[in-house]
Scaffold this motif. Sequence first.
Motif, PDB file in Angstrom:
ATOM      1  N   LEU A  45       0.837  -1.202   0.000  1.00  0.00           N
ATOM      2  CA  LEU A  45       0.000   0.000   0.000  1.00  0.00           C
ATOM      3  C   LEU A  45       0.868   1.247   0.000  1.00  0.00           C
ATOM      4  CD1 LEU A  45      -2.817  -0.944   2.523  1.00  0.00           C
ATOM      5  CD2 LEU A  45      -3.049  -0.637   0.062  1.00  0.00           C
ATOM      6  N   GLU A  46       1.913   1.228   0.824  1.00  0.00           N
ATOM      7  CA  GLU A  46       2.798   2.386   0.949  1.00  0.00           C
ATOM      8  C   GLU A  46       3.498   2.673  -0.380  1.00  0.00           C
ATOM      9  OE1 GLU A  46       4.988   5.226   3.467  1.00  0.00           O
ATOM     10  OE2 GLU A  46       3.259   4.014   3.907  1.00  0.00           O
ATOM     11  N   ARG A  47       3.921   1.615  -1.094  1.00  0.00           N
ATOM     12  CA  ARG A  47       4.619   1.815  -2.352  1.00  0.00           C
ATOM     13  C   ARG A  47       3.744   2.491  -3.393  1.00  0.00           C
ATOM     14  NH1 ARG A  47       6.618  -3.743  -3.598  1.00  0.00           N
ATOM     15  NH2 ARG A  47       6.748  -4.177  -1.412  1.00  0.00           N
ATOM     16  N   GLY A  48       2.449   2.248  -3.345  1.00  0.00           N
ATOM     17  CA  GLY A  48       1.551   2.833  -4.329  1.00  0.00           C
ATOM     18  C   GLY A  48       1.092   4.234  -3.976  1.00  0.00           C
ATOM     19  N   MET A  49       1.494   4.728  -2.825  1.00  0.00           N
ATOM     20  CA  MET A  49       1.034   6.040  -2.367  1.00  0.00           C
ATOM     21  C   MET A  49       1.953   7.145  -2.857  1.00  0.00           C
ATOM     22  SD  MET A  49       0.016   5.478   1.559  1.00  0.00           S
ATOM     23  CE  MET A  49      -1.114   4.217   2.036  1.00  0.00           C
ATOM     24  N   PRO A  88       3.790  10.869  -2.356  1.00  0.00           N
ATOM     25  CA  PRO A  88       4.414  11.481  -1.173  1.00  0.00           C
ATOM     26  C   PRO A  88       3.406  12.272  -0.332  1.00  0.00           C
ATOM     27  CG  PRO A  88       5.809  11.796  -3.081  1.00  0.00           C
ATOM     28  CD  PRO A  88       4.523  11.203  -3.582  1.00  0.00           C
ATOM     29  N   GLY A  89       2.469  12.950  -0.993  1.00  0.00           N
ATOM     30  CA  GLY A  89       1.458  13.703  -0.247  1.00  0.00           C
ATOM     31  C   GLY A  89       0.555  12.797   0.566  1.00  0.00           C
ATOM     32  N   HIS A  90       0.201  11.657   0.003  1.00  0.00           N
ATOM     33  CA  HIS A  90      -0.652  10.695   0.705  1.00  0.00           C
ATOM     34  C   HIS A  90       0.080  10.144   1.925  1.00  0.00           C
ATOM     35  CE1 HIS A  90      -3.737   7.173   0.150  1.00  0.00           C
ATOM     36  NE2 HIS A  90      -3.769   7.691   1.348  1.00  0.00           N
ATOM     37  N   ARG A  91       1.354   9.763   1.747  1.00  0.00           N
ATOM     38  CA  ARG A  91       2.136   9.253   2.878  1.00  0.00           C
ATOM     39  C   ARG A  91       2.275  10.319   3.963  1.00  0.00           C
ATOM     40  NH1 ARG A  91       5.190   6.946  -1.307  1.00  0.00           N
ATOM     41  NH2 ARG A  91       6.731   8.601  -1.179  1.00  0.00           N
ATOM     42  N   MET A  92       2.522  11.556   3.554  1.00  0.00           N
ATOM     43  CA  MET A  92       2.691  12.654   4.510  1.00  0.00           C
ATOM     44  C   MET A  92       1.398  12.864   5.313  1.00  0.00           C
ATOM     45  SD  MET A  92       3.591  16.641   3.692  1.00  0.00           S
ATOM     46  CE  MET A  92       2.030  16.916   2.860  1.00  0.00           C
ATOM     47  N   LEU A  93       0.265  12.883   4.626  1.00  0.00           N
ATOM     48  CA  LEU A  93      -1.004  13.092   5.310  1.00  0.00           C
ATOM     49  C   LEU A  93      -1.370  11.900   6.200  1.00  0.00           C
ATOM     50  CD1 LEU A  93      -3.077  14.824   2.491  1.00  0.00           C
ATOM     51  CD2 LEU A  93      -2.061  15.880   4.523  1.00  0.00           C
ATOM     52  N   ASN A  94      -0.988  10.694   5.780  1.00  0.00           N
ATOM     53  CA  ASN A  94      -1.213   9.519   6.630  1.00  0.00           C
ATOM     54  C   ASN A  94      -0.439   9.655   7.928  1.00  0.00           C
ATOM     55  OD1 ASN A  94      -2.858   8.230   4.774  1.00  0.00           O
ATOM     56  ND2 ASN A  94      -1.251   6.892   4.002  1.00  0.00           N
ATOM     57  N   GLY A 105      -1.964   9.854  11.515  1.00  0.00           N
ATOM     58  CA  GLY A 105      -1.721   8.687  12.354  1.00  0.00           C
ATOM     59  C   GLY A 105      -2.519   7.472  11.908  1.00  0.00           C
ATOM     60  N   ARG A 106      -2.996   7.495  10.695  1.00  0.00           N
ATOM     61  CA  ARG A 106      -3.763   6.372  10.139  1.00  0.00           C
ATOM     62  C   ARG A 106      -3.701   6.467   8.616  1.00  0.00           C
ATOM     63  NH1 ARG A 106      -8.847   8.269   8.442  1.00  0.00           N
ATOM     64  NH2 ARG A 106      -9.304  10.347   9.194  1.00  0.00           N
ATOM     65  N   THR A 107      -4.175   5.436   7.944  1.00  0.00           N
ATOM     66  CA  THR A 107      -4.178   5.441   6.486  1.00  0.00           C
ATOM     67  C   THR A 107      -5.457   6.094   5.980  1.00  0.00           C
ATOM     68  OG1 THR A 107      -2.872   3.418   6.429  1.00  0.00           O
ATOM     69  CG2 THR A 107      -4.043   3.996   4.418  1.00  0.00           C
ATOM     70  N   LEU A 108      -5.289   7.150   5.241  1.00  0.00           N
ATOM     71  CA  LEU A 108      -6.427   7.851   4.652  1.00  0.00           C
ATOM     72  C   LEU A 108      -6.832   7.163   3.349  1.00  0.00           C
ATOM     73  CD1 LEU A 108      -5.133  11.505   5.105  1.00  0.00           C
ATOM     74  CD2 LEU A 108      -6.810  10.322   6.518  1.00  0.00           C
ATOM     75  N   PRO A 109      -8.107   7.216   2.989  1.00  0.00           N
ATOM     76  CA  PRO A 109      -8.517   6.636   1.707  1.00  0.00           C
ATOM     77  C   PRO A 109      -7.856   7.390   0.557  1.00  0.00           C
ATOM     78  CG  PRO A 109     -10.356   7.788   2.746  1.00  0.00           C
ATOM     79  CD  PRO A 109      -9.225   7.810   3.724  1.00  0.00           C
ATOM     80  N   ALA A 113      -9.215  10.796  -0.632  1.00  0.00           N
ATOM     81  CA  ALA A 113      -9.357  11.909   0.308  1.00  0.00           C
ATOM     82  C   ALA A 113      -9.018  13.210  -0.423  1.00  0.00           C
ATOM     83  CB  ALA A 113      -8.441  11.719   1.512  1.00  0.00           C
ATOM     84  N   PRO A 114      -9.845  14.231  -0.288  1.00  0.00           N
ATOM     85  CA  PRO A 114      -9.662  15.456  -1.072  1.00  0.00           C
ATOM     86  C   PRO A 114      -8.353  16.199  -0.791  1.00  0.00           C
ATOM     87  CG  PRO A 114     -11.470  15.691   0.505  1.00  0.00           C
ATOM     88  CD  PRO A 114     -11.011  14.275   0.561  1.00  0.00           C
ATOM     89  N   ARG A 115      -7.798  16.060   0.384  1.00  0.00           N
ATOM     90  CA  ARG A 115      -6.565  16.789   0.719  1.00  0.00           C
ATOM     91  C   ARG A 115      -5.336  16.216   0.017  1.00  0.00           C
ATOM     92  NH1 ARG A 115      -5.868  18.962   6.411  1.00  0.00           N
ATOM     93  NH2 ARG A 115      -3.901  18.010   5.990  1.00  0.00           N
ATOM     94  N   ILE A 116      -5.412  14.982  -0.445  1.00  0.00           N
ATOM     95  CA  ILE A 116      -4.235  14.335  -1.039  1.00  0.00           C
ATOM     96  C   ILE A 116      -3.796  15.054  -2.309  1.00  0.00           C
ATOM     97  CG2 ILE A 116      -3.378  12.214  -2.113  1.00  0.00           C
ATOM     98  CD1 ILE A 116      -5.085  10.681  -0.061  1.00  0.00           C
ATOM     99  N   GLN A 117      -4.727  15.393  -3.173  1.00  0.00           N
ATOM    100  CA  GLN A 117      -4.358  16.099  -4.411  1.00  0.00           C
ATOM    101  C   GLN A 117      -3.703  17.436  -4.105  1.00  0.00           C
ATOM    102  OE1 GLN A 117      -7.944  16.266  -6.763  1.00  0.00           O
ATOM    103  NE2 GLN A 117      -7.332  14.460  -7.940  1.00  0.00           N
ATOM    104  N   ARG A 118      -4.254  18.142  -3.149  1.00  0.00           N
ATOM    105  CA  ARG A 118      -3.676  19.440  -2.784  1.00  0.00           C
ATOM    106  C   ARG A 118      -2.276  19.259  -2.209  1.00  0.00           C
ATOM    107  NH1 ARG A 118      -5.123  23.909   1.375  1.00  0.00           N
ATOM    108  NH2 ARG A 118      -3.895  25.586   0.484  1.00  0.00           N
ATOM    109  N   ALA A 119      -2.106  18.275  -1.333  1.00  0.00           N
ATOM    110  CA  ALA A 119      -0.785  18.031  -0.746  1.00  0.00           C
ATOM    111  C   ALA A 119       0.225  17.663  -1.831  1.00  0.00           C
ATOM    112  CB  ALA A 119      -0.869  16.918   0.303  1.00  0.00           C
TER     113      ALA A 119
END
Length: 180
Positions: free
Chosen positions: A54-58, A60-66, A70-74, A77-83
């Motif tokens: 899962l981590e490999r497919g994420m 950098p913004g998704h990993r940072m927001l996770n 403190g958990r895995t976001l779907p 999640a709308p913030r991922i694109q912005r990040a």
Amino acid sequence: MSLHRQPYPLTPRHRGASQRFAMIAIVIAAIVAIAVFALYDRHAGQSESRAGLLERGMSPGHRMLNEEAGRTLPSNAPRIQRADALLTRASARFRTSKDQVAELALQTRNAIAKERPEDVIDVLDAVLFATDGLPAGRVPPLAPILAAYAKIRMDGGSVVAARNVARSFAELAAKDMPPS
């Protein structure tokens, strides 16, 4: 003559049976322990490999927001694109990897969050705001700008005040930089 007698004296045949029973019990206990350990180890290995996949497919913004959450976001999640967009811009501006920008931004956010609530997106916005309009060769390093922002936030300043101080710092640092 001894006053203490066993009601049923153990003959050699009985002693051998009790020793065999004890050995069988020990062997069964060892097998059960090995089986439980093997199942636990297999389950832990599967969890780590799933998380790694899962981590490999994420992004950098998704990993940072996770990490911030403190958990895995779907993944939707709308913030991922912005990040991701902010990390891409900051990476280009500071000439460093997205992962490095994410790590520094998250470290800054975590330091501030010990004192007051902070959002890693605000941290990224601040460094981009601070360096907006500066010529590419005159952009100061990322870490000091983050430090200036964090100092104001930890001293009780608002996000807007910290962004403005970070911008002033970046402009002064840009003037003192030799042309590249």
